[in-house]
Design a protein around this motif. Structure first.
Motif, short mmCIF file in Angstrom:
data_model
loop_
_atom_site.label_atom_id
_atom_site.label_comp_id
_atom_site.label_asym_id
_atom_site.label_seq_id
_atom_site.Cartn_x
_atom_site.Cartn_y
_atom_site.Cartn_z
N ILE A 1 12.54 1.27 -5.21
CA ILE A 1 11.22 1.39 -5.83
C ILE A 1 11.32 2.02 -7.22
O ILE A 1 10.62 1.60 -8.16
CB ILE A 1 10.28 2.21 -4.93
N THR B 1 -1.65 9.02 -5.64
CA THR B 1 -0.63 8.92 -4.61
C THR B 1 -0.49 7.47 -4.19
O THR B 1 -1.49 6.80 -3.93
CB THR B 1 -1.01 9.75 -3.36
N VAL B 2 0.74 6.99 -4.13
CA VAL B 2 1.01 5.65 -3.60
C VAL B 2 1.79 5.84 -2.30
O VAL B 2 2.86 6.46 -2.30
CB VAL B 2 1.82 4.79 -4.60
N GLY C 1 -0.99 0.52 -1.87
CA GLY C 1 -0.25 -0.29 -2.84
C GLY C 1 -0.28 -1.79 -2.66
O GLY C 1 0.07 -2.52 -3.58
N LYS D 1 5.40 14.66 2.93
CA LYS D 1 4.65 13.66 2.17
C LYS D 1 3.15 13.92 2.18
O LYS D 1 2.43 13.47 1.29
CB LYS D 1 4.97 12.26 2.71
N SER E 1 1.25 -2.57 -6.53
CA SER E 1 0.71 -1.21 -6.59
C SER E 1 0.14 -0.87 -7.96
O SER E 1 -0.84 -0.12 -8.07
CB SER E 1 1.78 -0.19 -6.20
N ILE F 1 4.87 9.16 -5.29
CA ILE F 1 5.12 8.29 -4.15
C ILE F 1 5.15 9.11 -2.86
O ILE F 1 5.96 10.03 -2.70
CB ILE F 1 6.45 7.53 -4.30
N VAL G 1 6.40 8.68 -13.00
CA VAL G 1 6.52 8.20 -11.63
C VAL G 1 7.47 9.12 -10.87
O VAL G 1 8.66 9.15 -11.16
CB VAL G 1 7.04 6.74 -11.57
N ASN H 1 9.23 9.37 -7.84
CA ASN H 1 9.66 8.56 -6.70
C ASN H 1 10.72 9.33 -5.92
O ASN H 1 11.89 9.00 -5.91
CB ASN H 1 10.23 7.23 -7.21
N SER I 1 4.17 8.31 1.55
CA SER I 1 4.59 7.36 2.58
C SER I 1 3.41 7.04 3.47
O SER I 1 2.56 7.90 3.75
CB SER I 1 5.72 7.94 3.42
N TYR J 1 9.94 0.26 -10.61
CA TYR J 1 8.94 0.84 -11.51
C TYR J 1 9.45 0.88 -12.95
O TYR J 1 8.71 0.58 -13.90
CB TYR J 1 8.57 2.26 -11.07
#
Length: 333
Positions: free
Chosen positions: A70, A237-238, A279, A214, A267, A195, A138, A140, A197, A74
């Motif tokens: 991911i 938040t994704v 997303g 998370k 997303s 990111i 980002v 991640n 979950s 991105y």
């Protein structure tokens, strides 16, 4: 019409309106380009640089990285939108490969920072980012205690695992926001994507430590968004479910399990859809479904054992496939 009849009619009407509103809100998620359109130069208007921040895997850990999965997706997607990109990871060779790919395919500038966010390196990172107009961050970051889901006390080296998960999933994300957010506040614009979950939508047995960490990502992001929304900053938040990455044992892509590239492309269409998104349409549906399952069913021992067995078999199958591919390459070599 007596009082009781009026009560039930009113109650029924309220339920219909409630579900009607929910249906309308869900229908908006089906058409993000219509409901949440982004101006043509939305990304570059935020600043010249995007930072894709995440550590890469150590031999005994499962960690997402800017050099793959991911994080890499991105970085490529934002470069394709015309942004220069800062990528961070602890694997120099892999980062340099991604940098070369970005330069070759987009022509954008790439700054590589080789660092280990599990250590106390944030003052050094801040020095290296000094002077860069970072419009998008980002975060991640994500570490699973183990590929195979297990109960909390069954985690290997539990004390070390607790520290590592908190440093990776919690501390590094908050520290990077602390570094980048002041510049966005001064300019009155910016985007931070953290990111999380999908399994953090509920208390999730066998992934207890990971899911809880998370949840921090979600609550921290939502709190920051409330604090800085009026400053023109988007903080979101994704929370994905299945994405074919190292963390998911590179599952085959399908309707539910997306490739990193497809997931990131989807997303980014939801950036203006609120402070949390799953997303993609299928992951939004999965989130609704997960929250709708009664806890007694989800937490039943047979269900948890079934989940463990499924992941074990999948991991074994992946291991066999990798070994076979390596043997074939050896014979061909």
């Amino acid at each position: 019409m007596d009082l009781m009849e009026l009560f039930f009619i009113t109650l029924g009407f309220a339920v219909i309106v409630c579900y009607g509103v929910r249906l309308l809100l869900f229908s908006k998620m089906l058409f993000p380009k219509i409901w949440f359109p982004l101006p043509k130069y939305f990304f570059t208007s935020m600043g010249a640089w995007a930072g894709c921040i995440s550590p890469s895997p150590r031999p005994t850990e499962v960690v997402t990285g800017a050099s793959e999965g991911i994080g890499r997706a991105y970085a490529l997607a934002l470069a394709e939108q015309g942004m220069n990109v800062v990528i961070m990871s602890r694997t120099k060779a892999a980062l340099e490969d991604v940098a070369k790919e970005i330069v070759a395919t987009t022509g954008q500038r790439v700054k590589v920072i080789v660092t280990d966010l599990m250590e106390d390196v944030f003052s050094e990172i801040e020095d290296q980012l000094c002077g860069l107009n970072i419009g998008i961050l980002v975060n991640n970051v994500g570490m699973l205690p183990s590929v195979i889901p297990s109960k909390f006390l069954e985690c290997a080296e539990l004390d070390q695992t607790i520290t590592k998960v908190i440093n990776c999933n919690v501390k590094s994300m908050a520290k990077m926001c602390k570094i980048i957010l002041p510049g966005m506040e001064n300019r009155g614009k910016g985007v931070i994507v953290n990111i999380s979950s999908g399994i953090a939508s509920i208390p999730f047995p066998l992934y207890t430590l990971y899911a809880a960490s998370k949840v921090f990502v979600e609550r921290f992001s939502q709190g920051l968004q409330a604090e800085y929304r009026d400053k023109g900053i988007i903080i979101q938040t994704v929370a994905p479910f299945g994405v074919s990455t190292r963390m998911a044992d590179y599952q085959k892509t399908n309707t539910v399990t997306l490739s990193p590239e497809d997931f990131v492309k989807s997303s980014l269409q939801y950036l203006r859809a609120g402070d949390k998104t799953h997303g993609s349409v299928c992951h939004i549906f999965l989130g609704w479904l997960l929250q709708s399952i009664p806890a007694k069913i989800l937490y039943a021992e047979c269900v948890l054992h079934g989940l463990q067995d499924y992941v074990k078999k999948r991991a074994q199958k992946t291991s066999v496939s990798v070994s076979s591919a390596s043997s074939e390459q050896g014979r061909n070599g």
